[in-house]
Design a protein around this motif. Structure first.
Motif, mmCIF file in Angstrom:
data_model
loop_
_atom_site.group_PDB
_atom_site.id
_atom_site.type_symbol
_atom_site.label_atom_id
_atom_site.label_comp_id
_atom_site.label_asym_id
_atom_site.label_seq_id
_atom_site.Cartn_x
_atom_site.Cartn_y
_atom_site.Cartn_z
ATOM 1 N N TYR A 36 -7.756 0.403 -3.286
ATOM 2 C CA TYR A 36 -8.266 -0.066 -1.993
ATOM 3 C C TYR A 36 -9.498 -0.950 -2.187
ATOM 4 O O TYR A 36 -9.621 -2.015 -1.560
ATOM 5 C CB TYR A 36 -8.607 1.110 -1.089
ATOM 6 N N MET A 67 -3.103 3.969 -1.234
ATOM 7 C CA MET A 67 -4.535 3.686 -1.121
ATOM 8 C C MET A 67 -5.195 4.863 -0.404
ATOM 9 O O MET A 67 -5.446 4.816 0.802
ATOM 10 C CB MET A 67 -4.786 2.369 -0.377
ATOM 11 N N VAL A 70 -8.195 4.331 1.989
ATOM 12 C CA VAL A 70 -8.128 3.252 2.976
ATOM 13 C C VAL A 70 -8.927 3.635 4.216
ATOM 14 O O VAL A 70 -8.909 4.783 4.663
ATOM 15 C CB VAL A 70 -6.657 2.939 3.334
ATOM 16 N N GLY A 238 -7.638 -4.753 3.070
ATOM 17 C CA GLY A 238 -7.411 -3.328 2.842
ATOM 18 C C GLY A 238 -6.898 -2.598 4.049
ATOM 19 O O GLY A 238 -6.374 -1.485 3.920
#
Length: 284
Positions: A36, A67, A70, A238
């Motif tokens: 991320y 991720m 995130v 992201g």
């Protein structure tokens, strides 16, 4: 090229996934502690270059949510025409899309179990394509929308159906049970509009085809999703947008076909991969 977050020998890594195994890239990005952070820093394109000349570092590993740190996950609801008809409320196609947030804690990784909680057994599946933003923007036009996508991945947007009915105007409770969904297995770089415009998404449960549709039938195409969302919030590298699920979720069968321990759900899109998860009851 495929990039994932995984655990090996008790340590979490991010890196490239090959047919032979994983290539850890952590050491190539000393200023970033996660996949991320690499994407958020605008360095996603550098991952491919970092793989050059590297050998496989791990052959025995466990996938994590792609991720896990995130910051923002935004989901689009009821985004296929047949899905709207499933509600049997006589409503026409809505003018604006339905949106709700999910949090990283609600997702696990590929080949990891989705967890059915003891409080309620209406765990359901929703196969979806998810996009990862790679370039920040506000009030992004549809013509420019794809320029802001860095990567694609898959999502099983697992839902506790009874809990989305606890309140009149939100679904947050039913959408955020710990480890009730999955995102992964990896990120695939977004290179061409055909990856989305021609994509066909399928969901199988125990080998039975339950969901099968094409993204070009979405009521709110991904270009429109990016345009609309970026009107009220700045999209940042992201950020994940989960783009909508086709008809065929378990709740819409008569009687409903909710997930139970031992079931296996596979969400697949050619060119992205297969996201596979079993179902287990939560251990108390």
């Amino acid at each position: 090229m495929r990039f994932a977050t995984y655990t090996a020998n008790g340590k979490t890594h991010f890196g490239a996934i090959t047919d032979e195994g994983a290539i850890a890239l952590n050491n190539e990005f000393p200023d970033h502690n996660s996949l991320y952070e690499v994407v958020a820093a605008g360095a996603f394109d550098q991952l491919a270059a970092a793989v050059e000349g590297k050998s496989v570092t791990h052959t025995d590993f466990t996938y994590e949510m792609v991720m896990p740190d995130v910051r923002r996950i935004l989901c689009v609801g009821v985004n296929f025409p047949d899905r709207n008809a499933e509600y049997k409320d006589g409503s026409a196609q809505p003018k604006y899309m339905s949106l709700f947030p999910r949090f990283a804690s609600g997702f696990t990784g590929h080949d990891c179990p989705l967890i059915r909680p003891p409080e309620n057994h209406t765990l359901d599946y929703e196969g979806e394509v998810a996009i990862v933003i790679g370039k920040a923007g506000r009030r992004i036009s549809q013509d420019d929308a794809y320029d802001h996508i860095a990567a694609l991945t898959l999502c099983n947007e697992g839902t506790i159906r009874d809990w989305v009915r606890h309140a009149k105007f939100n679904v947050t409770q039913g959408k955020n049970w710990d480890n009730s969904g999955a995102i992964g297995p990896w990120l695939v770089p977004f290179c061409d509009a055909a990856q989305l415009d021609d994509a066909r998404i399928q969901t199988h449960v125990n080998g039975e085809l339950r969901q099968d549709d094409t993204l070009n039938r979405m009521m709110f195409p991904i270009r429109r999703e990016i345009e609309y969302i970026s009107t009220f919030m700045t999209l940042r590298p992201g950020d994940i947008i989960v783009t909508g699920t086709p008809t065929g979720a378990g709740a819409r069968f008569d009687p409903p076909k909710y997930l139970a321990p031992g079931d296996v759900v596979e969400v697949s899109v050619e060119g992205i991969g297969i996201l596979r998860n079993s179902i287990e009851d939560e251990l108390l």
